[in-house]
Scaffold this motif. Sequence first.
Motif, PDB file in Angstrom:
ATOM      1  N   GLY A   1      -4.935   1.964  -2.784  1.00 53.34           N
ATOM      2  CA  GLY A   1      -6.316   1.799  -2.295  1.00 53.34           C
ATOM      3  C   GLY A   1      -6.382   1.606  -0.795  1.00 53.34           C
ATOM      4  N   TYR A   2      -5.440   0.827  -0.371  1.00 51.48           N
ATOM      5  CA  TYR A   2      -5.473   0.305   1.214  1.00 51.48           C
ATOM      6  C   TYR A   2      -5.187   1.692   2.262  1.00 51.48           C
ATOM      7  N   HIS A   3      -4.155   2.521   1.525  1.00 52.59           N
ATOM      8  CA  HIS A   3      -3.734   3.891   2.137  1.00 52.59           C
ATOM      9  C   HIS A   3      -5.135   4.746   1.971  1.00 52.59           C
ATOM     10  N   LEU A   4      -5.501   4.926   1.107  1.00 55.73           N
ATOM     11  CA  LEU A   4      -7.028   5.725   0.451  1.00 55.73           C
ATOM     12  C   LEU A   4      -7.899   5.503   1.469  1.00 55.73           C
ATOM     13  N   ARG A   5      -8.235   4.262   1.612  1.00 50.72           N
ATOM     14  CA  ARG A   5      -9.345   3.664   2.598  1.00 50.72           C
ATOM     15  C   ARG A   5      -8.967   4.011   3.969  1.00 50.72           C
ATOM     16  N   LEU A   6      -7.888   3.994   4.576  1.00 49.32           N
ATOM     17  CA  LEU A   6      -7.492   4.214   5.918  1.00 49.32           C
ATOM     18  C   LEU A   6      -7.637   5.862   5.962  1.00 49.32           C
TER      19      LEU A   6
ATOM     20  N   LEU B   1       1.243  -7.342   1.642  1.00 48.78           N
ATOM     21  CA  LEU B   1       1.323  -6.631   0.573  1.00 48.78           C
ATOM     22  C   LEU B   1       0.435  -5.074   1.011  1.00 48.78           C
ATOM     23  N   LEU B   2      -0.473  -5.125   2.045  1.00 49.71           N
ATOM     24  CA  LEU B   2      -1.156  -3.930   2.105  1.00 49.71           C
ATOM     25  C   LEU B   2      -0.474  -2.530   1.961  1.00 49.71           C
ATOM     26  N   PRO B   3       0.435  -2.397   2.978  1.00 46.70           N
ATOM     27  CA  PRO B   3       1.153  -1.174   2.875  1.00 46.70           C
ATOM     28  C   PRO B   3       1.678  -0.748   1.636  1.00 46.70           C
ATOM     29  N   GLU B   4       1.741  -1.654   0.636  1.00 48.52           N
ATOM     30  CA  GLU B   4       2.223  -1.166  -0.645  1.00 48.52           C
ATOM     31  C   GLU B   4       0.946  -0.716  -1.788  1.00 48.52           C
ATOM     32  N   LEU B   5      -0.344  -1.020  -0.960  1.00 49.22           N
ATOM     33  CA  LEU B   5      -1.347  -0.596  -2.039  1.00 49.22           C
ATOM     34  C   LEU B   5      -1.916   0.911  -1.617  1.00 49.22           C
TER      35      LEU B   5
END
Length: 154
Positions: A23-28, A17-21
């Motif tokens: 927060g994950y994109h903000l961290r990258l 599910l990471l690509p939908e989060l």
Amino acid sequence: MPRSKKRATVKRIDYSLLPELLGYHLRLTQLAVFRDFAESVGEAQITPSLYAVLVIIDANPGLKQTELARAVRLDRSSVVSVIDKLEKQQLVVRQRVEGDRRTNALALTGAGRELLRELTPLVEAHEARLAGNLSERERATLIRLLGKILPESR
């Protein structure tokens, strides 16, 4: 007989599910921004957070540590360690506030002002690289949308 070369098989990673989060994109994005910032400022040993502190102190002569803490959204003890670090590098000085022995006002030293003067064009170039694929309108929209995520903005 020649040895056959084995090709390394790269396993495809399932990110679930990471690509939908968000927060994950903000961290990258944060990792990419910090990496480019570090390359941009080189040997200065200044992080984006420390640069922001220098900018805010420079723009607000006599700023108190508690006001700085609010401005950069850190707790007071974290700001103390940031100022300790900048003071150790001889970039910032604490000055007693007349009539209040417990309060310190902050000021850049000559070396702090000089470093800020040297770093600002490098940071502006870094910023231009980050926004290079965005139109001015997209850039403004992105800043506005990111502001909606901050707790103070809700």
